[in-house]
Design a protein around this motif. Structure first.
Motif, PDB file in Angstrom:
ATOM      1  N   PHE A  56      23.245  46.574  39.344  1.00 45.10           N
ATOM      2  CA  PHE A  56      22.947  46.379  37.926  1.00 45.10           C
ATOM      3  C   PHE A  56      24.239  46.306  37.127  1.00 45.10           C
ATOM      4  CE2 PHE A  56      19.417  48.584  39.869  1.00 45.10           C
ATOM      5  CZ  PHE A  56      18.298  47.934  39.371  1.00 45.10           C
ATOM      6  N   ASN A  57      24.123  45.809  35.878  1.00 46.27           N
ATOM      7  CA  ASN A  57      25.260  45.959  34.990  1.00 46.27           C
ATOM      8  C   ASN A  57      25.420  47.436  34.647  1.00 46.27           C
ATOM      9  OD1 ASN A  57      23.110  46.315  33.259  1.00 46.27           O
ATOM     10  ND2 ASN A  57      23.838  44.920  31.700  1.00 46.27           N
ATOM     11  N   THR A  58      26.551  47.814  34.091  1.00 47.74           N
ATOM     12  CA  THR A  58      26.861  49.229  33.895  1.00 47.74           C
ATOM     13  C   THR A  58      25.825  49.925  33.032  1.00 47.74           C
ATOM     14  OG1 THR A  58      29.209  48.644  34.022  1.00 47.74           O
ATOM     15  CG2 THR A  58      28.687  50.836  33.213  1.00 47.74           C
ATOM     16  N   GLN A  59      25.256  49.220  32.058  1.00 41.70           N
ATOM     17  CA  GLN A  59      24.266  49.826  31.177  1.00 41.70           C
ATOM     18  C   GLN A  59      22.877  49.887  31.807  1.00 41.70           C
ATOM     19  OE1 GLN A  59      26.289  47.222  30.226  1.00 41.70           O
ATOM     20  NE2 GLN A  59      27.788  48.574  29.254  1.00 41.70           N
ATOM     21  N   LEU A  63      19.570  43.312  36.266  1.00 42.96           N
ATOM     22  CA  LEU A  63      19.830  43.210  37.702  1.00 42.96           C
ATOM     23  C   LEU A  63      20.782  42.040  37.910  1.00 42.96           C
ATOM     24  CD1 LEU A  63      19.045  44.023  40.673  1.00 42.96           C
ATOM     25  CD2 LEU A  63      17.290  42.251  40.523  1.00 42.96           C
ATOM     26  N   THR A  64      21.975  42.303  38.441  1.00 44.32           N
ATOM     27  CA  THR A  64      22.996  41.251  38.521  1.00 44.32           C
ATOM     28  C   THR A  64      23.152  40.658  39.917  1.00 44.32           C
ATOM     29  OG1 THR A  64      24.743  42.907  38.868  1.00 44.32           O
ATOM     30  CG2 THR A  64      24.291  42.240  36.596  1.00 44.32           C
ATOM     31  N   SER A  65      22.856  41.425  40.976  1.00 41.79           N
ATOM     32  CA  SER A  65      23.024  40.907  42.337  1.00 41.79           C
ATOM     33  C   SER A  65      22.457  41.919  43.318  1.00 41.79           C
ATOM     34  CB  SER A  65      24.504  40.624  42.642  1.00 41.79           C
ATOM     35  OG  SER A  65      25.301  41.761  42.391  1.00 41.79           O
ATOM     36  N   SER A 212      39.227  40.333  37.826  1.00 42.29           N
ATOM     37  CA  SER A 212      38.111  40.426  38.765  1.00 42.29           C
ATOM     38  C   SER A 212      37.052  41.364  38.195  1.00 42.29           C
ATOM     39  CB  SER A 212      38.586  40.972  40.119  1.00 42.29           C
ATOM     40  OG  SER A 212      39.543  40.122  40.703  1.00 42.29           O
ATOM     41  N   GLN A 213      35.806  41.061  38.483  1.00 43.36           N
ATOM     42  CA  GLN A 213      34.718  41.952  38.095  1.00 43.36           C
ATOM     43  C   GLN A 213      34.783  43.221  38.950  1.00 43.36           C
ATOM     44  OE1 GLN A 213      31.646  41.039  35.845  1.00 43.36           O
ATOM     45  NE2 GLN A 213      33.488  40.079  35.017  1.00 43.36           N
ATOM     46  N   ILE A 214      34.615  44.383  38.317  1.00 44.50           N
ATOM     47  CA  ILE A 214      34.666  45.651  39.039  1.00 44.50           C
ATOM     48  C   ILE A 214      33.241  46.133  39.323  1.00 44.50           C
ATOM     49  CG2 ILE A 214      35.385  48.057  38.962  1.00 44.50           C
ATOM     50  CD1 ILE A 214      37.717  47.264  37.252  1.00 44.50           C
ATOM     51  N   TYR A 215      32.971  46.409  40.592  1.00 41.55           N
ATOM     52  CA  TYR A 215      31.677  46.922  41.040  1.00 41.55           C
ATOM     53  C   TYR A 215      31.874  48.365  41.491  1.00 41.55           C
ATOM     54  CZ  TYR A 215      29.916  42.098  41.182  1.00 41.55           C
ATOM     55  OH  TYR A 215      29.519  40.828  40.860  1.00 41.55           O
ATOM     56  N   ALA A 216      31.162  49.288  40.883  1.00 38.42           N
ATOM     57  CA  ALA A 216      31.241  50.700  41.251  1.00 38.42           C
ATOM     58  C   ALA A 216      30.103  51.015  42.218  1.00 38.42           C
ATOM     59  CB  ALA A 216      31.143  51.584  40.012  1.00 38.42           C
ATOM     60  N   GLN A 234      32.014  46.567  35.408  1.00 38.86           N
ATOM     61  CA  GLN A 234      30.960  45.702  34.887  1.00 38.86           C
ATOM     62  C   GLN A 234      29.631  45.871  35.622  1.00 38.86           C
ATOM     63  OE1 GLN A 234      34.075  44.375  35.742  1.00 38.86           O
ATOM     64  NE2 GLN A 234      34.830  44.280  33.632  1.00 38.86           N
ATOM     65  N   HIS A 235      29.694  46.417  36.848  1.00 39.58           N
ATOM     66  CA  HIS A 235      28.494  46.532  37.669  1.00 39.58           C
ATOM     67  C   HIS A 235      28.490  47.886  38.375  1.00 39.58           C
ATOM     68  CE1 HIS A 235      28.159  42.082  37.312  1.00 39.58           C
ATOM     69  NE2 HIS A 235      29.475  42.139  37.444  1.00 39.58           N
ATOM     70  N   GLY A 236      27.300  48.345  38.740  1.00 46.21           N
ATOM     71  CA  GLY A 236      27.198  49.605  39.466  1.00 46.21           C
ATOM     72  C   GLY A 236      25.982  49.622  40.373  1.00 46.21           C
ATOM     73  N   TYR A 237      26.097  50.346  41.473  1.00 44.92           N
ATOM     74  CA  TYR A 237      24.954  50.507  42.365  1.00 44.92           C
ATOM     75  C   TYR A 237      25.091  51.803  43.155  1.00 44.92           C
ATOM     76  CZ  TYR A 237      28.110  48.287  45.858  1.00 44.92           C
ATOM     77  OH  TYR A 237      29.168  47.950  46.668  1.00 44.92           O
TER      78      TYR A 237
END
Length: 275
Positions: A56-59, A63-65, A212-216, A234-237
């Motif tokens: 998801f996005n951080t907020q 659903l982003t990917s 680069s987009q940061i994924y946590a 920008q993204h988290g999972y």
């Protein structure tokens, strides 16, 4: 012939049919089912496996990917089959009306094999998926020496419109060298490594430096949510946002419901202005 007599004839024929015993070992027929039917049932159950981790996005508002987890532990002999399953999952979402990009992990050493890159290229081309739906998640970046041998494979993937992500990024010098050479679309930071000592300044500036987009990843504690906000990801999972789901369940994820759950965990102020 009356309906009653037809039913009698069918029941009598079924009763006189030679009995086939139940056999549950060595792939033998079970209750008269053919091997083809059993394979179809097994394939259906495999497609319902809990294999896809929502991102998801951080907020938590979108659903982003998705990350296809079986490839994280794939052996050399399983790689192509699981890669095909990952592409099939993305295709299933696309044909169901959901534009959900999928990240398919692969180890860095596999990029040096021209035969494997040929096979992956064929699978991606045959999937006929739109550009932007398929990403490679490069893992096991600890050794910087094979970078040159991997560059041709990465360039070929990029020519097909495949995005490149670096998984399990820790900010080590060797990994930063990869970033400089590849310019990936995304880097994935495992949040567990920052729980004790906090976020180093160098990590916070990486995303801005390389655009680069940061994924946590591995978000399992409320502290992780605080860290990804400070990180500017920008993204988290992870389990706190949503655990892995089947490909069918992914279609029914409600962005609004997950957002409501995530916002309830975010630091916020009450009516008196106190945290």
């Amino acid at each position: 012939m009356s309906p009653k007599s037809r039913l009698y004839t069918l029941v009598k024929a079924w009763k006189n049919k030679p009995f086939q015993e139940v056999r549950d070992a060595c792939g033998q027929p079970w209750l008269g089912l053919s091997n083809k039917v059993l394979e179809e049932h097994q394939s259906w159950f495999q497609r319902q496996a809990i294999s896809n981790e929502p991102i998801f996005n951080t907020q938590g508002t979108k659903l982003t990917s998705s990350l296809f987890r079986p490839l994280l532990t794939a052996t050399d002999t399983q790689l192509l089959r699981l890669f095909m399953e990952g592409l099939d999952t993305i295709t299933y979402w696309y044909r169901s009306g959901r534009f959900i990009p999928g990240i398919l992990p692969i180890s860095a050493q596999h990029l040096a094999s021209s035969d494997l890159i040929d096979a992956l290229s064929d699978l991606i081309l045959n999937s006929r998926l739109p550009v932007g739906l398929v990403s490679l998640g490069i893992r096991q970046l600890n050794d910087v020496e094979p970078m040159d041998s991997c560059m041709e494979g990465l360039l070929r993937m990029r020519r097909l419109g495949v995005a490149i992500h670096l998984l399990d990024f820790s900010g080590a010098n060797s990994q930063i060298s990869w970033m400089e050479a590849i310019q990936p679309e995304g880097i994935h930071l495992e949040m567990g490594q920052f729980r004790r000592d906090g976020l180093p300044t160098s990590i916070i500036s990486l995303g801005e430096k390389f655009q680069s987009q940061i994924y946590a990843s591995n978000i399992t504690l409320v502290k992780d949510l605080e860290n990804i906000i400070a990180l500017g990801a920008q993204h988290g999972y992870g389990g706190l946002m949503m655990p892995p789901v089947s490909r069918h369940q992914m279609l029914h994820i409600s962005d609004s419901r997950i957002a409501k759950a995530i916002f309830s965990l975010h630091p916020h102020k009450n009516q008196n202005g106190d945290k």
